[in-house]
Each structure stands twice: as C-alpha cells, then as structure tokens.
Write an enzyme that holds these catalytic residues in place. Structure first.
Site, PDB file in Angstrom:
ATOM      1  N   ASP A 156      48.836  78.125  32.673  1.00 34.44           N
ATOM      2  CA  ASP A 156      49.385  78.538  33.971  1.00 34.44           C
ATOM      3  C   ASP A 156      49.918  77.340  34.759  1.00 34.44           C
ATOM      4  O   ASP A 156      50.917  77.450  35.462  1.00 34.44           O
ATOM      5  CB  ASP A 156      48.311  79.283  34.785  1.00 34.44           C
ATOM      6  CG  ASP A 156      47.945  80.606  34.136  1.00 34.44           C
ATOM      7  OD1 ASP A 156      48.861  81.313  33.675  1.00 34.44           O
ATOM      8  OD2 ASP A 156      46.744  80.918  34.057  1.00 34.44           O
ATOM      9  N   HIS A 183      43.053  83.934  34.793  1.00 33.94           N
ATOM     10  CA  HIS A 183      44.235  83.956  33.936  1.00 33.94           C
ATOM     11  C   HIS A 183      44.696  85.397  33.687  1.00 33.94           C
ATOM     12  O   HIS A 183      44.781  85.846  32.561  1.00 33.94           O
ATOM     13  CB  HIS A 183      43.928  83.230  32.620  1.00 33.94           C
ATOM     14  CG  HIS A 183      45.094  83.207  31.670  1.00 33.94           C
ATOM     15  ND1 HIS A 183      46.271  82.555  31.959  1.00 33.94           N
ATOM     16  CD2 HIS A 183      45.260  83.763  30.441  1.00 33.94           C
ATOM     17  CE1 HIS A 183      47.104  82.714  30.949  1.00 33.94           C
ATOM     18  NE2 HIS A 183      46.524  83.447  30.018  1.00 33.94           N
TER      19      HIS A 183
END
Ligand code: LMR
Length: 323
Positions: A156, A183
């Site tokens: 990310d 996530h």
C-alpha cells in the site's frame, strides 16, 4: 564499532509455487543475506527449487512438499507465508476468508512446532483477519511473540508513492507516504499530508480511493488470472531485506507493517503503520504524525472495520481450538 561477522539467514517461503511465491523466491535467491532458501508448497516446489538452484549464487535452495514441511521450517529465521488462493474479479478480499483461514491456521501450527523463534511475515489475504488467525494459533501453541509476527502491508505504501508520482510527476522514490490501518477497503489510510506535496481535500480523496482500489484494478486487469503478484513480491522482498538487515544489527530500517500495536485500543490490537525493525523483530512502532481533518475521518472509519476483521480472525481460532 561494527563487528566483522555478518549474519546470514534461513528463509522459508510457504506458498512458494504461487503467483507471489515464485517471483518472491526469484528475488530472495538474489539477496546476499539469504544463506538457505526453502520453498514449501503443495505443488511443484521441487521443480522450482531445482530451477532456482541453477542461478549461480551461494544460497542453498531446497523444495519441500507437505510431508517434509519440518525440513522447510527447522531453524528458519524468517518465514514468509503467501499460501492460499487469490481473488477473482468481483470478489472482495474478505471473500477469501473461508478459503484461506484453514491454510493460515494449519501453517501457523507448523511454524509454532518447527520454527518457534522465526520472524513471520504474512502476505495472504484477507490480511487483516489472517494476521489475527496466525496470532491466535501461535498463542494457543505457546509461541506467540508480538515482536515476531507481521502482516506485510508495504504494498500500500508503494502504491501511494507510485500513484502520487503519477499524479504530480514527482520521482516516486523520493516520496514518503505513511499508510495506516489495514490492507482492505477503507481500512487503508494513506497519509498524503506527510508527502510534502500540497494537495486539496478532493485530490487527497481521489488518491486515497486509487490506493484503496489498487488491488481491485490489478485483479480486473488480469481478468480471472489472479491478483497482484509482481508488485506484491517486490514489496515483500524489500520488506524481508530490511528485516534481515535489522536482525543483523543495522538500525533505522522502517517499513509499513501490521503488528500488535500500541497505537490502537486493546479491542483492535493489530494495526498497520511504519514499524522500525530490530534484532528481535519489531523494535518500535513509530508514533503517529499529525493527521489532517480528512485523514482523521478516514482513520475513524478504518478502525471500525479493522476491529471487525480482526475479531473475525480471532474468533475463528478461539471457537475451534487446536487439537
Ligand atoms: C493486493 O493488494 O494487490 C493484494 O492484496 C491482492 C488483492 O487481491 O488485492
């Protein structure tokens, strides 16, 4: 004074023949801190190990099927778990929970048995719940050490860097954007305010949405042939390199990771944020930087979902104790 003896590490990849496992192993075989690379999977790890062993590096590469999992894990310093199935277009990461929870539980039991002191990096989705499944399984086996269990969420951070760079024309490698939370979906909270690039609220919203949708875009583009594998492997290989360098005494190595965190209430427990690595795994969870109003709102939303994801993982294991 820096000692002259360098440490080298035994690394086991569980799920080595998968779409992330394969490029990950190719990256790890090139890492000079790896002395042994053990490939474990239910299909073809022997062929992949033979293939990798032709690369002229000092690392010893071996392949292991389920009946030899103890040999893959014994004395491993670092265990990376990418096993499980990926999602298809139209699925959320959470839709993988039922399919992957047993995989992570079973592998965590084996890690507890054969590599109780290893640093463990979980990659498999849904990550928020799988970290909880692994933690509770290890706890029941008596080997849970919060310094050693990580969910690897640095993909990310990479997405935040590349998407901001794409938007502004900046050099992505010069951008630093902490990503908090977890996530999946709105648990992913990039802090673009920390990038040094002035953005309006609308621009930050747009970029946050792009980072959150990063995995979906790849899943759709691959049209049923899996999810991110190359960028995921790149993120994990970079993360593993930092962990090994820190285990060897290098200081100041920080990557986004989901760990048992002092930044969130007891009920949430696990939280992704920049974590400094040390000789025993987690050295320090970095304090939160100041958040702007938009980021505060996103963090509030994140925590509600994250807590649910984590509870689901913990409850799966506690309702079905280890035999
Ligand atoms: C990703 O972020 O790309 C991975 O978690 C895989 C996925 O299904 O999104």
């Amino acid at each position: 004074m820096r000692r002259s003896v360098q440490l080298f590490f035994k690394v086991a990849v569980l799920g080595a023949s998968g779409a992330v496992g394969q490029p990950l192993c190719l990256a790890l075989v090139q890492n000079r801190k790896v002395s042994e690379l053990r490939l474990y999977d239910i299909v073809s790890p022997l062929g992949d190990a033979t293939d990798l062993s032709h690369i002229p590096r000092k690392v010893k590469v071996t392949g292991h099927l389920p009946k030899g999992i103890h040999r893959a894990l014994e004395d491993a310093d670092l265990v990376l778990i990418s096993a499980g199935i990926p999602r298809s277009p139209g699925m959320f990461r959470e839709d993988l929970f039922n399919a992957n929870r047993h995989v992570i539980q079973d592998l965590s039991k084996e890690v507890a048995k054969y590599a109780p002191r290893a640093v463990i990096g979980i990659i498999s989705d849904p990550l928020n719940s799988m970290v909880a499944v692994a933690a509770e399984t290890l706890r029941q086996a008596g080997t849970y050490d919060p310094r050693k269990l990580f969910g690897i969420s640095s993909l990310d951070t990479m997405r935040a860097q590349s998407m901001l760079a794409d938007f502004t024309g900046n050099d992505p490698e010069q951008l630093h954007i902490p990503v908090l939370g977890g996530h999946s979906g709105q648990t992913i909270v990039p802090l673009f305010s920390q990038s040094g690039v002035p953005l309006t609220r609308e621009e930050a919203e747009y970029l946050t949405h792009r980072v959150r949708r990063g995995g979906d875009v790849v899943v759709n583009a691959k049209g049923g042939r899996g999810s991110s594998s190359l960028s995921a492997a790149y993120a994990v290989a970079d993360w593993a390199d930092c962990v090994m360098r820190a285990l060897d005494g290098e200081e100041g190595l920080v990557r986004s990771s989901m760990v048992e965190s002092p930044l969130v209430p007891e009920t949430t427990r696990f939280f992704a944020s920049p974590v400094e690595f040390g000789k025993h795994g987690v050295q320090r969870v970095l304090p939160l930087p100041p958040l702007n109003e938009y980021e505060e709102e996103q963090l509030d939303r994140c925590l509600a979902d994250l807590e649910k994801n984590i509870r689901k993982g913990l409850q799966f294991v506690t309702s079905k104790p280890s035999e």
